[in-house]
Write a protein that holds these residues in place. Sequence first.
Motif, mmCIF file in Angstrom:
data_model
loop_
_atom_site.group_PDB
_atom_site.id
_atom_site.type_symbol
_atom_site.label_atom_id
_atom_site.label_comp_id
_atom_site.label_asym_id
_atom_site.label_seq_id
_atom_site.Cartn_x
_atom_site.Cartn_y
_atom_site.Cartn_z
ATOM 1 N N GLN A 287 0.843 -1.186 0.000
ATOM 2 C CA GLN A 287 0.000 0.000 0.000
ATOM 3 C C GLN A 287 0.881 1.239 0.000
ATOM 4 O OE1 GLN A 287 -2.603 0.192 3.340
ATOM 5 N NE2 GLN A 287 -3.694 1.948 2.567
ATOM 6 N N GLN A 288 0.511 2.216 -0.844
ATOM 7 C CA GLN A 288 1.273 3.450 -0.892
ATOM 8 C C GLN A 288 1.045 4.250 0.379
ATOM 9 O OE1 GLN A 288 -0.069 5.422 -4.462
ATOM 10 N NE2 GLN A 288 1.791 4.807 -5.514
ATOM 11 N N GLY A 289 2.086 4.947 0.823
ATOM 12 C CA GLY A 289 1.949 5.809 1.986
ATOM 13 C C GLY A 289 1.190 7.074 1.625
ATOM 14 N N ILE A 290 0.706 7.751 2.633
ATOM 15 C CA ILE A 290 0.036 9.017 2.410
ATOM 16 C C ILE A 290 1.061 10.116 2.612
ATOM 17 C CG2 ILE A 290 -1.733 10.592 3.253
ATOM 18 C CD1 ILE A 290 -3.398 8.161 3.969
ATOM 19 N N TYR A 291 1.211 10.941 1.611
ATOM 20 C CA TYR A 291 2.174 12.034 1.664
ATOM 21 C C TYR A 291 1.424 13.332 1.912
ATOM 22 C CZ TYR A 291 5.302 8.555 -0.252
ATOM 23 O OH TYR A 291 6.037 7.423 -0.434
ATOM 24 N N ASN A 292 1.898 14.096 2.894
ATOM 25 C CA ASN A 292 1.229 15.339 3.226
ATOM 26 C C ASN A 292 2.054 16.567 2.854
ATOM 27 O OD1 ASN A 292 3.200 15.097 5.170
ATOM 28 N ND2 ASN A 292 1.843 15.372 6.918
ATOM 29 N N ALA A 293 3.117 16.356 2.094
ATOM 30 C CA ALA A 293 3.962 17.466 1.681
ATOM 31 C C ALA A 293 4.674 17.122 0.367
ATOM 32 C CB ALA A 293 4.987 17.786 2.763
ATOM 33 N N GLN B 284 7.490 13.789 -3.410
ATOM 34 C CA GLN B 284 6.573 13.690 -2.272
ATOM 35 C C GLN B 284 7.366 13.430 -1.004
ATOM 36 O OE1 GLN B 284 2.579 11.866 -3.803
ATOM 37 N NE2 GLN B 284 4.141 10.325 -3.918
ATOM 38 N N CYS B 285 6.795 13.846 0.125
ATOM 39 C CA CYS B 285 7.389 13.515 1.414
ATOM 40 C C CYS B 285 6.296 13.515 2.476
ATOM 41 C CB CYS B 285 8.522 14.477 1.781
ATOM 42 S SG CYS B 285 8.058 16.195 1.894
ATOM 43 N N ALA B 286 6.619 12.964 3.612
ATOM 44 C CA ALA B 286 5.661 12.905 4.711
ATOM 45 C C ALA B 286 6.271 13.586 5.926
ATOM 46 C CB ALA B 286 5.319 11.460 5.038
ATOM 47 N N LEU B 287 5.506 14.478 6.512
ATOM 48 C CA LEU B 287 5.927 15.156 7.732
ATOM 49 C C LEU B 287 5.055 14.682 8.885
ATOM 50 C CD1 LEU B 287 6.309 18.786 6.332
ATOM 51 C CD2 LEU B 287 8.134 17.286 7.122
ATOM 52 N N PRO B 288 5.628 14.565 10.077
ATOM 53 C CA PRO B 288 4.808 14.180 11.229
ATOM 54 C C PRO B 288 3.679 15.191 11.421
ATOM 55 C CG PRO B 288 7.142 14.159 11.788
ATOM 56 C CD PRO B 288 7.023 14.775 10.436
ATOM 57 N N SER C 234 -2.518 18.727 11.200
ATOM 58 C CA SER C 234 -1.656 19.907 11.309
ATOM 59 C C SER C 234 -0.198 19.487 11.433
ATOM 60 C CB SER C 234 -2.031 20.731 12.542
ATOM 61 O OG SER C 234 -3.352 21.183 12.457
ATOM 62 N N ILE C 235 0.660 20.261 10.823
ATOM 63 C CA ILE C 235 2.098 20.010 10.882
ATOM 64 C C ILE C 235 2.712 21.077 11.771
ATOM 65 C CG2 ILE C 235 4.227 19.881 9.538
ATOM 66 C CD1 ILE C 235 2.366 19.087 7.126
ATOM 67 N N GLN C 236 3.548 20.650 12.705
ATOM 68 C CA GLN C 236 4.213 21.606 13.584
ATOM 69 C C GLN C 236 5.182 22.465 12.768
ATOM 70 O OE1 GLN C 236 3.602 21.918 16.883
ATOM 71 N NE2 GLN C 236 2.104 20.269 16.829
ATOM 72 N N GLU C 237 5.240 23.768 13.065
ATOM 73 C CA GLU C 237 6.118 24.682 12.331
ATOM 74 C C GLU C 237 7.562 24.179 12.286
ATOM 75 O OE1 GLU C 237 5.634 27.552 10.533
ATOM 76 O OE2 GLU C 237 3.495 27.162 10.737
ATOM 77 N N GLY C 238 8.067 23.625 13.376
ATOM 78 C CA GLY C 238 9.448 23.162 13.418
ATOM 79 C C GLY C 238 9.745 22.047 12.430
ATOM 80 N N GLU C 239 8.721 21.313 12.011
ATOM 81 C CA GLU C 239 8.930 20.211 11.066
ATOM 82 C C GLU C 239 9.368 20.719 9.698
ATOM 83 O OE1 GLU C 239 9.083 17.140 11.869
ATOM 84 O OE2 GLU C 239 8.268 17.343 13.883
ATOM 85 N N TYR C 240 8.874 21.884 9.289
ATOM 86 C CA TYR C 240 9.279 22.445 7.998
ATOM 87 C C TYR C 240 10.770 22.748 7.992
ATOM 88 C CZ TYR C 240 4.257 23.158 7.351
ATOM 89 O OH TYR C 240 2.909 22.973 7.249
ATOM 90 N N GLY C 241 11.219 23.464 9.030
ATOM 91 C CA GLY C 241 12.629 23.826 9.116
ATOM 92 C C GLY C 241 13.536 22.629 9.243
ATOM 93 N N ALA C 242 13.055 21.588 9.940
ATOM 94 C CA ALA C 242 13.862 20.372 10.108
ATOM 95 C C ALA C 242 14.026 19.638 8.786
ATOM 96 C CB ALA C 242 13.222 19.458 11.149
ATOM 97 N N LEU C 243 13.019 19.703 7.918
ATOM 98 C CA LEU C 243 13.135 19.044 6.625
ATOM 99 C C LEU C 243 13.998 19.864 5.662
ATOM 100 C CD1 LEU C 243 12.335 16.660 4.832
ATOM 101 C CD2 LEU C 243 10.299 17.939 4.175
ATOM 102 N N LEU C 244 13.909 21.177 5.756
ATOM 103 C CA LEU C 244 14.664 22.023 4.836
ATOM 104 C C LEU C 244 16.150 22.078 5.159
ATOM 105 C CD1 LEU C 244 12.163 24.987 4.357
ATOM 106 C CD2 LEU C 244 12.653 23.124 2.771
#
Length: 167
Positions: free
Chosen positions: A3-9, A34-38, A44-54
């Motif tokens: 099964q494919q994962g669900i990507y939220n980003a 595609q990518c998946a963020l916690p 909702s995605i925590q603001e810190g997750e964006y910076g951690a991925l970038l």
Amino acid sequence: MGQQGIYNAVYIFPDQADYRPLHSFDDLRALVDQCALPATADGSIQEGEYGALLVKGGAPVQVIADFYDRNPDAYTWYYTAYALSRGTPGDGLNSIASAIVPPSKGPIYGPVIVVKNAPASVWSSQGKAVSDEGVVRTVWWYIKSGVDPEEVFKERTLIRLFADRDM
């Protein structure tokens, strides 16, 4: 097949020497994934997750654009693009992201993350999955049509407000 994962980003890479993303759909496609963020239970995605991925270890980020999908019937949700708050030429030009932001906010440097977004009044009823293909086709449409993403955002937001008012 599993099964494919669900990507939220969706992750948009900075320009690479062998690609011309504003001139070739295939080159644009090659710089988007595609990518998946916690996320919390409501998506909702925590603001810190964006910076951690970038940036490894995290970094301050900012919203660089809200833009609607190329589908003219999409007005209850839109995309939001996040970039480094202090991106520099050393982070690499991101011509894909620069094409969807107002000139006053560009050029954009470094990677960019795109997520699905919606007004608070309809947030809970919207799916949070984001298709990289949908983002690619939407950005390509904006680039090739010459349509201003800000103008489309204003028009569709007005449509949404009038539709909400009639309910």
